[in-house]
Design a protein around this motif. Sequence first.
Motif, PDB file in Angstrom:
ATOM      1  N   LYS A  94       1.004  -1.301  -0.004  1.00  0.00           N
ATOM      2  CA  LYS A  94       0.073  -0.148  -0.072  1.00  0.00           C
ATOM      3  C   LYS A  94       0.948   1.451  -0.015  1.00  0.00           C
ATOM      4  CE  LYS A  94      -4.126   1.718   2.213  1.00  0.00           C
ATOM      5  NZ  LYS A  94      -5.091   1.451   3.455  1.00  0.00           N
ATOM      6  N   PRO A  95       0.919   1.889  -1.099  1.00  0.00           N
ATOM      7  CA  PRO A  95       1.661   3.195  -1.005  1.00  0.00           C
ATOM      8  C   PRO A  95       1.317   4.114   0.051  1.00  0.00           C
ATOM      9  CG  PRO A  95       1.033   2.519  -3.078  1.00  0.00           C
ATOM     10  CD  PRO A  95       0.154   1.761  -2.252  1.00  0.00           C
ATOM     11  N   ARG A  96       1.893   4.660   0.816  1.00  0.00           N
ATOM     12  CA  ARG A  96       1.892   5.679   1.964  1.00  0.00           C
ATOM     13  C   ARG A  96       2.418   6.594   2.388  1.00  0.00           C
ATOM     14  NH1 ARG A  96      -1.202   8.381   5.015  1.00  0.00           N
ATOM     15  NH2 ARG A  96      -1.014   8.242   7.317  1.00  0.00           N
ATOM     16  N   MET A  97       3.712   6.812   1.553  1.00  0.00           N
ATOM     17  CA  MET A  97       4.563   8.066   1.463  1.00  0.00           C
ATOM     18  C   MET A  97       5.193   8.326   0.247  1.00  0.00           C
ATOM     19  SD  MET A  97       7.894   8.345   4.153  1.00  0.00           S
ATOM     20  CE  MET A  97       7.285   8.473   5.469  1.00  0.00           C
ATOM     21  N   VAL A  98       5.541   9.567   0.373  1.00  0.00           N
ATOM     22  CA  VAL A  98       6.343  10.214  -1.045  1.00  0.00           C
ATOM     23  C   VAL A  98       7.483  10.749  -0.462  1.00  0.00           C
ATOM     24  CG1 VAL A  98       6.180  11.906  -2.881  1.00  0.00           C
ATOM     25  CG2 VAL A  98       4.098  10.637  -2.647  1.00  0.00           C
ATOM     26  N   TYR A  99       8.486  10.214  -1.042  1.00  0.00           N
ATOM     27  CA  TYR A  99       9.901  10.776  -0.457  1.00  0.00           C
ATOM     28  C   TYR A  99      10.284  11.512  -1.857  1.00  0.00           C
ATOM     29  CZ  TYR A  99      15.009  10.404  -0.035  1.00  0.00           C
ATOM     30  OH  TYR A  99      16.344  10.620  -0.015  1.00  0.00           O
ATOM     31  N   ILE A 100      10.830  12.877  -1.256  1.00  0.00           N
ATOM     32  CA  ILE A 100      11.290  13.492  -2.411  1.00  0.00           C
ATOM     33  C   ILE A 100      12.665  14.067  -1.688  1.00  0.00           C
ATOM     34  CG2 ILE A 100       9.367  14.242  -3.492  1.00  0.00           C
ATOM     35  CD1 ILE A 100       9.489  16.914  -2.144  1.00  0.00           C
ATOM     36  N   SER A 101      13.729  14.693  -2.581  1.00  0.00           N
ATOM     37  CA  SER A 101      14.928  15.431  -2.138  1.00  0.00           C
ATOM     38  C   SER A 101      15.013  16.744  -2.564  1.00  0.00           C
ATOM     39  CB  SER A 101      16.102  14.555  -2.533  1.00  0.00           C
ATOM     40  OG  SER A 101      16.086  13.122  -2.039  1.00  0.00           O
ATOM     41  N   GLN A 102      15.503  17.566  -1.603  1.00  0.00           N
ATOM     42  CA  GLN A 102      15.520  19.077  -2.024  1.00  0.00           C
ATOM     43  C   GLN A 102      17.016  19.514  -1.707  1.00  0.00           C
ATOM     44  OE1 GLN A 102      13.944  21.101  -4.107  1.00  0.00           O
ATOM     45  NE2 GLN A 102      13.489  22.986  -3.204  1.00  0.00           N
ATOM     46  N   SER A 103      18.149  19.771  -2.552  1.00  0.00           N
ATOM     47  CA  SER A 103      18.028  19.630  -3.999  1.00  0.00           C
ATOM     48  C   SER A 103      18.000  18.058  -4.057  1.00  0.00           C
ATOM     49  CB  SER A 103      18.856  20.359  -4.507  1.00  0.00           C
ATOM     50  OG  SER A 103      20.278  19.729  -3.793  1.00  0.00           O
ATOM     51  N   THR A 104      17.681  17.760  -5.235  1.00  0.00           N
ATOM     52  CA  THR A 104      17.813  16.204  -5.638  1.00  0.00           C
ATOM     53  C   THR A 104      19.220  15.509  -5.927  1.00  0.00           C
ATOM     54  OG1 THR A 104      17.579  16.261  -8.226  1.00  0.00           O
ATOM     55  CG2 THR A 104      15.550  16.622  -6.935  1.00  0.00           C
ATOM     56  N   GLU A 105      19.290  14.492  -6.129  1.00  0.00           N
ATOM     57  CA  GLU A 105      20.382  13.756  -6.100  1.00  0.00           C
ATOM     58  C   GLU A 105      20.986  14.202  -7.587  1.00  0.00           C
ATOM     59  OE1 GLU A 105      17.493  12.478  -5.334  1.00  0.00           O
ATOM     60  OE2 GLU A 105      17.747  11.493  -3.403  1.00  0.00           O
ATOM     61  N   VAL A 106      20.202  14.800  -8.522  1.00  0.00           N
ATOM     62  CA  VAL A 106      20.974  15.245  -9.604  1.00  0.00           C
ATOM     63  C   VAL A 106      20.944  16.628  -9.822  1.00  0.00           C
ATOM     64  CG1 VAL A 106      20.547  12.870 -11.091  1.00  0.00           C
ATOM     65  CG2 VAL A 106      18.855  15.020 -10.973  1.00  0.00           C
ATOM     66  N   GLY A 107      20.690  17.270  -8.594  1.00  0.00           N
ATOM     67  CA  GLY A 107      21.182  18.760  -8.560  1.00  0.00           C
ATOM     68  C   GLY A 107      19.909  19.786  -8.593  1.00  0.00           C
ATOM     69  N   THR A 108      18.667  18.978  -9.057  1.00  0.00           N
ATOM     70  CA  THR A 108      17.678  19.816  -9.471  1.00  0.00           C
ATOM     71  C   THR A 108      16.825  20.256  -8.215  1.00  0.00           C
ATOM     72  OG1 THR A 108      16.399  17.761  -9.684  1.00  0.00           O
ATOM     73  CG2 THR A 108      17.391  19.051 -11.901  1.00  0.00           C
ATOM     74  N   VAL A 109      15.763  21.091  -8.416  1.00  0.00           N
ATOM     75  CA  VAL A 109      15.225  21.533  -7.295  1.00  0.00           C
ATOM     76  C   VAL A 109      13.719  21.721  -7.651  1.00  0.00           C
ATOM     77  CG1 VAL A 109      16.927  22.969  -6.184  1.00  0.00           C
ATOM     78  CG2 VAL A 109      15.373  24.219  -7.875  1.00  0.00           C
ATOM     79  N   TYR A 110      12.843  21.566  -6.567  1.00  0.00           N
ATOM     80  CA  TYR A 110      11.488  21.547  -6.748  1.00  0.00           C
ATOM     81  C   TYR A 110      10.984  23.167  -6.551  1.00  0.00           C
ATOM     82  CZ  TYR A 110      10.647  16.421  -6.206  1.00  0.00           C
ATOM     83  OH  TYR A 110      10.550  15.190  -6.551  1.00  0.00           O
ATOM     84  N   THR A 111      10.087  23.617  -7.402  1.00  0.00           N
ATOM     85  CA  THR A 111       9.655  24.919  -7.186  1.00  0.00           C
ATOM     86  C   THR A 111       8.451  24.946  -6.174  1.00  0.00           C
ATOM     87  OG1 THR A 111       7.942  24.898  -8.949  1.00  0.00           O
ATOM     88  CG2 THR A 111      10.334  25.743  -9.435  1.00  0.00           C
TER      89      THR A 111
END
Lengths: 337, 337, 337, 337
Positions: free
Chosen positions: D131-148
Amino acid sequence: MLNFRNDYSEGAHPTILEAMRQNNLTPVIGYGMDEYCAHAAAMIRERFGCPSADVHFLVGGTQTNLTMIASALRPYEAVICADTGHINVHETGAIESTGHKVLTVPKEDGKLTPADVLSVVRSHPDEHMVKPRMVYISQSTEVGTVYTRHELEALRAVCDRQNLLLYLDGARLASGMTAEDCDLIPADLHRLCDAFYIGGTKNGALFGEALVLVNDALKPDFRYMIKNRGAMLAKGWLLGMQFEGLFTGDLYFTLGRHANAMAARLRDGLIAKGYELAYPSTTNQVFAVLDKDQIFELTTEAAFEFTKNWDATHDVVRFVTSWATKAEDVDAMLALL
Amino acid sequence: MLNFRNDYSEGAHPTILEAMRQNNLTPVIGYGMDEYCAHAAAMIRERFGCPSADVHFLVGGTQTNLTMIASALRPYEAVICADTGHINVHETGAIESTGHKVLTVPKEDGKLTPADVLSVVRSHPDEHMVKPRMVYISQSTEVGTVYTRHELEALRAVCDRQNLLLYLDGARLASGMTAEDCDLIPADLHRLCDAFYIGGTKNGALFGEALVLVNDALKPDFRYMIKNRGAMLAKGWLLGMQFEGLFTGDLYFTLGRHANAMAARLRDGLIAKGYELAYPSTTNQVFAVLDKDQIFELTTEAAFEFTKNWDATHDVVRFVTSWATKAEDVDAMLALL
Amino acid sequence: MLNFRNDYSEGAHPTILEAMRQNNLTPVIGYGMDEYCAHAAAMIRERFGCPSADVHFLVGGTQTNLTMIASALRPYEAVICADTGHINVHETGAIESTGHKVLTVPKEDGKLTPADVLSVVRSHPDEHMVKPRMVYISQSTEVGTVYTRHELEALRAVCDRQNLLLYLDGARLASGMTAEDCDLIPADLHRLCDAFYIGGTKNGALFGEALVLVNDALKPDFRYMIKNRGAMLAKGWLLGMQFEGLFTGDLYFTLGRHANAMAARLRDGLIAKGYELAYPSTTNQVFAVLDKDQIFELTTEAAFEFTKNWDATHDVVRFVTSWATKAEDVDAMLALL
Amino acid sequence: MLNFRNDYSEGAHPTILEAMRQNNLTPVIGYGMDEYCAHAAAMIRERFGCPSADVHFLVGGTQTNLTMIASALRPYEAVICADTGHINVHETGAIESTGHKVLTVPKEDGKLTPADVLSVVRSHPDEHMVKPRMVYISQSTEVGTVYTRHELEALRAVCDRQNLLLYLDGARLASGMTAEDCDLIPADLHRLCDAFYIGGTKNGALFGEALVLVNDALKPDFRYMIKNRGAMLAKGWLLGMQFEGLFTGDLYFTLGRHANAMAARLRDGLIAKGYELAYPSTTNQVFAVLDKDQIFELTTEAAFEFTKNWDATHDVVRFVTSWATKAEDVDAMLALL
């Protein structure tokens, strides 16, 4: 060879096997989503007076215990039980392998008291130790004793005050609830326990345990847990069909009463012959103190288990009766002794 | 209602159920230490040509996979499989819950190649990543395809070079090994796999899988693992008795051939009617591309499963045949289409 | 406020902090692959006389214990320890959360004997119970006692005969090995233990434990285990640098001797004043029986920990000395008593 | 040797080390119950605008991720992330070893979209799958990008609708939040995430990550979880002291801005020289496509990491800048290229 080894030495009660035979080639939907399971669950809710409980059918007792405990506890939480508890001794670390510590209290009679529970809770005050969160008891216990209503109510009260879940392992529930010194009725269980299971394997089924989840907090996603632990039977209707049989005409408790009667017959005979009993069992397990040489000789004619050493010349052996035990076998056993 | 939902919709082959009935009230020793299990294991060692293999009987497939994988791998080790692999998709994270990562390769046909395996190994070079240690394959696969001898030998070779264990999930082994495009014989499996299991649940048993441990390193203490995972059946002889039946007179592969014949009959009929097949299955699963409206209508007369979306107006559905499927049911199904 | 709360209340020995300061801006390779770690490991192998041992540096004691035990044991295997053992009481079920049961023996003095070990092994004869596979001991123990050479040799002998690993938790190794009643020398440890760790946190480091793997079977892939448990420090050289400092000029054992001398000064003072000691500690922990009212008053002027109840009017409190304890603080503490 | 290997090659920002030196011999209470931690937590709550959040300090990133995820999820629940996610690739199966599946979506730019999340949720409809229950993100990401802000708000919205927790790994939060294309402010994080962590190890601390628990459901007993995973630092004040330093005078983001400026200088230089960049990083990681021979030659004068193959003659290498990178080192690096 007389058989008093355990209460899972035979197959199923004939009416159950016959139901399986009759329905053998009729296609049924899998994984316990069938009508047999639905009906058996309804029968259990009715018989145990808990219309809003969830009922799940699993194959075996260790499987039921580990799935239930792994579902109910967070990773740092622990379960309290008597040192004789099945989860402590005879499950090969299954509970610990789900990540949870089993906290034990030494109990000669296999029964936890509120004082035992409180003592464990008080010695685990902070985050440097596990957090006790569940109390595990067995009815009947591993040494054949039973909890009375008063005793179970007292455990419930301490669990309420200490925010503990109370879980009852009913592998031998039929024998336990029909013991002469047990004043509990089936409808007491949902009132006093957060969850309990009704053992089929040791009381007339080929296999199967019915887990009853009473506390709403334990219900969500339980089928995910069952599958996650490899415990979801493909042909789940085989479980439902067996429990339908067991709860038709009160067969379940009738079989338990028979096992107890056979044990009482054996117990009375042993006492009459002057044997000492090692535990005050009133259920289908009889723990007798026998001379070691005598034990050696008996093993050629009867199957039973060694339990523990008693003194220099005696050991404790266990004779178990079941729904399939015959009075003449008991008498033959007594004749050997 | 026609039933093509799956291959575990019926009970057991009648001869098996009859054996259970006849021996129902004879006491047997528990936990798989009985003579039925011993005999069934001997029959399996004989039939698969592996006299020194260990054979263990478990109740279900997910249970067998998780017990096997948890036993074979150290905590940081991972298992490689096709993204269609049962352990990846349909076991509710059971493998991960034993602590192990499942490393996947996207495979339309459900079959891993040596290049797939090498690619995973090469992208996991050091201790900052899991260590690939096992390759998991299914025969037949989840999309009905089979490995040939040449393909399995090639996987074995890459496993040898990369120090990987090769484990074959045989939930549908009877169908897989008797497929027209499968040139493997039973005696190939012990030569090419470190372990494999022989599925009973989907081929004539009420339940049960026979796990064959070939590699000596996998053998020690496996019964501890079984009990530790709650997978040791109290009345273990029920498993032995069923596999005795399945390997008497080659019933096991005979049933597999029947399921394949029924699937071929259905497949041929579908092709004759102009339907497209979604996977090149040669075994007892038939994946047909049907119009969505047609699917909706069919559900009132036949049971089958939705597999995946195909295009705007079509979906893929799965028809499964089994040892219990009748030719007239196949013909009736074709008549509906 | 006088501080006898524990032996991790201060930072690092000044020479260690100075080394960190001097090298602060020099780039170093990460994850313990640096020259500081290599050098510190070499110093440890030399000082402990075990040229072929593997040395790994971890941050804390619970982390070291859980990584070590999870690496060494198969899922159904268990570790034996005294009921006072750190892994049993004060690690919040960390060992069980790696899947392993901790089997305990009640020990007033915190020390396991060969008879204790044998008793546990003998009560776990088959696959229905966990398999004892490791013996965990602490030097010094949680109640301040130490194992002598003779005692450790006797444990080694029983471990050899019973196929058990012997693991020594050296969180307080400096104090333990320099206790007046400890006749062990550093070079004894590799001869008698399969693995042991050298505690830095409680003896002059900011943090850090050096795990020494002696038994070849425990060595493979240990860095995978460290990372798998989240225990691999990015700036791993900080650990190597600290242990370099600790093993320069025998600072490590010098600090342990100082802590013991301060404890002896306190112990002698307590005895002279007529206080009873609760445990026969000869190391840096002093367990004194104090009047409950007196304890209450002392808490405003000194920091120490409550250990357990002694009788109706007395409790046991623990005073801990360390490398940073000053003689005048001990005297001030005695003056308060 | 020029160092662009990573952002954890140096010790601590000098002001932080100086604070540790000055307080080195003052006794402090252990396990993070000290005033430094309390003050640092207050500074973080203030700076990130979340007065009711819980703040916990842990030593490393993998440790923080595994403790957080193991605390938040039930055994059958899974976490969704980009296939580039640190928890998927570079934690040696640490998340799986806590029992949870990591569900991945292939993402060239390292960033999950709401459509990605929905796709995973929809392909996991029932209890036969995790059962999907969590979303994991990285800021900045592992390839250097960012979420706005817009992107993060969109993820929050899908998480709300699908009952998913949103967890942000801020190992490189300073660089991510100060990137020129990042319009998020610190006070956005508690509004959009259920939990996030503020990385210290890669931005001026010797070690340490500050985990911010926003969602009340994640808060209870988190200190139990920390200890249970061996992640509770004895001298916990070392963590508080370092974060005090980082959030004094906005040092934390100032250091991030510096790292970004150094990366921009390098990136601009590379582009000016005609090099291609492999990922659209705007943060402190620069991924350059270099000729394989050139890479080989450069390794004698500069430290950097190989990332992946680009084409027959080129590979991608990663240059990482940090708070400690000097402009002259960037210029020297460019001169080499």
